[in-house]
Write an enzyme that holds these catalytic residues in place. Sequence first.
Site, mmCIF file in Angstrom:
data_model
loop_
_atom_site.group_PDB
_atom_site.id
_atom_site.type_symbol
_atom_site.label_atom_id
_atom_site.label_comp_id
_atom_site.label_asym_id
_atom_site.label_seq_id
_atom_site.Cartn_x
_atom_site.Cartn_y
_atom_site.Cartn_z
ATOM 1 N N HIS A 140 0.814 -1.216 0.000
ATOM 2 C CA HIS A 140 0.000 0.000 0.000
ATOM 3 C C HIS A 140 0.852 1.273 0.000
ATOM 4 O O HIS A 140 0.311 2.373 -0.206
ATOM 5 C CB HIS A 140 -0.922 0.034 1.218
ATOM 6 C CG HIS A 140 -1.947 -1.051 1.238
ATOM 7 N ND1 HIS A 140 -2.765 -1.327 0.167
ATOM 8 C CD2 HIS A 140 -2.293 -1.939 2.215
ATOM 9 C CE1 HIS A 140 -3.564 -2.337 0.465
ATOM 10 N NE2 HIS A 140 -3.290 -2.730 1.699
ATOM 11 N N ASP A 176 -2.636 -10.438 -2.141
ATOM 12 C CA ASP A 176 -3.170 -9.934 -0.876
ATOM 13 C C ASP A 176 -4.649 -9.595 -1.059
ATOM 14 O O ASP A 176 -5.077 -9.219 -2.152
ATOM 15 C CB ASP A 176 -2.393 -8.683 -0.474
ATOM 16 C CG ASP A 176 -2.688 -8.189 0.928
ATOM 17 O OD1 ASP A 176 -1.880 -8.439 1.836
ATOM 18 O OD2 ASP A 176 -3.739 -7.529 1.100
ATOM 19 N N HIS A 178 -6.289 -7.125 -0.220
ATOM 20 C CA HIS A 178 -6.516 -5.713 -0.525
ATOM 21 C C HIS A 178 -5.753 -5.306 -1.784
ATOM 22 O O HIS A 178 -4.656 -5.803 -2.055
ATOM 23 C CB HIS A 178 -6.070 -4.837 0.653
ATOM 24 C CG HIS A 178 -6.730 -5.194 1.938
ATOM 25 N ND1 HIS A 178 -6.062 -5.817 2.971
ATOM 26 C CD2 HIS A 178 -8.015 -5.056 2.343
ATOM 27 C CE1 HIS A 178 -6.901 -6.035 3.968
ATOM 28 N NE2 HIS A 178 -8.091 -5.585 3.607
ATOM 29 N N ASP A 268 -4.140 -12.708 3.616
ATOM 30 C CA ASP A 268 -5.354 -12.257 4.282
ATOM 31 C C ASP A 268 -6.617 -12.496 3.465
ATOM 32 O O ASP A 268 -7.701 -12.057 3.857
ATOM 33 C CB ASP A 268 -5.257 -10.783 4.699
ATOM 34 C CG ASP A 268 -4.597 -9.903 3.671
ATOM 35 O OD1 ASP A 268 -4.272 -10.388 2.573
ATOM 36 O OD2 ASP A 268 -4.370 -8.709 3.964
#
Length: 368
Positions: A140, A176, A178, A268
Amino acid sequence: MSHTMDVFWHDDVLRHDTAAGVFEAPPSDLLAEQLLHPESNPRLLNMRAILQRGPVAGSLRWHEGRHASEEDLLSFHDADYLRGIFEADAAGKRFSSTTLMSAGSLAGLLAAAGTSLAALERVLASGHPAMALVRPPGHHAAPAMADGYCFFNHAGIAARAAQAAGLERVAIVDWDVHHGNGTQEGFYDDPSVFTVSLHMDHGAWGPSHPQTGAVDERGFGAGLGSNLNLPLPMGSGDQLYEMVFSRFVEPTLRAFKPDLLIIANGLDASQFDPNGRQLVTMQGFNRLARRARALADELCAGRLLVVQEGGYNPAYSAYCLHAATEGFLGQPSSLPDPLAYMPEPAARVEADLATLDARLAAAGWTFG
């Protein structure tokens, strides 16, 4: 195919203190006990333990990482942004409601980035896979912004280092849960780095994450067509993830012909992660990793770098990492799954795949 893997670790990654509060948010006087931040040491300590104690242990060679230099970081990040990170180390700083440095955390951030580079250097020297087992995550982190627990973009920094070492084309595949917004932003106009993100269809989450991870975010200028987002509906599991990887990721990378494959290994998307709403199991991560290893062998002469990203159930994420690591070695998962399995209805998988296919086509994507 090499049946061993180099794993890089540095104790200083444990010096990044994310404190406690309302899960990832600041503390509240309304609670009797604050919760440890999800991105904290137990998750990584369990990951290290299971790799050292589980069946895969005999196939792994452990090495000490290093700290990144400012020059390393400047290959991806802006100088003013780095200055702010370095200055925050004295007293700590909360960069957003979920993303904070405590005083003294900088050593952990530098160790995570530098250890990723040490793993890359082994890949380039050996032509065999290597893993950087690090925290905090990095995908991120944009060139000039911390976000989503991330400060330095380890995969992005490694991609630039690989190019500085003489490789021309790098692919980064991020599974991931996200969207890898920071990686996308860092290479959005660069046709020499192909970025792929398979993620939960969560959209933007505020000023620190303006990108939505949508299929029409394809790159800009010379980089148009070099950024592939694959947003998957909540509740997606093993079957859909593997089908999406096979149908969209594999032909795209074969067309791109990378010299190096970097996997942003977020865990995740698992069934039991508090930060996601997906249903991937140990077997699902193992199959994704085996496909990634096969692609690296086919396209990159075995050059595969695995950089640890998310995964916030401190126990199940470790089991998922063990399964993925066996997959990166080209092996099936050998440990039994300790938690229950929630199956995906086949009809829904086919419908979700068809919907994504139509969205990608409407955005101008074609796949061989």
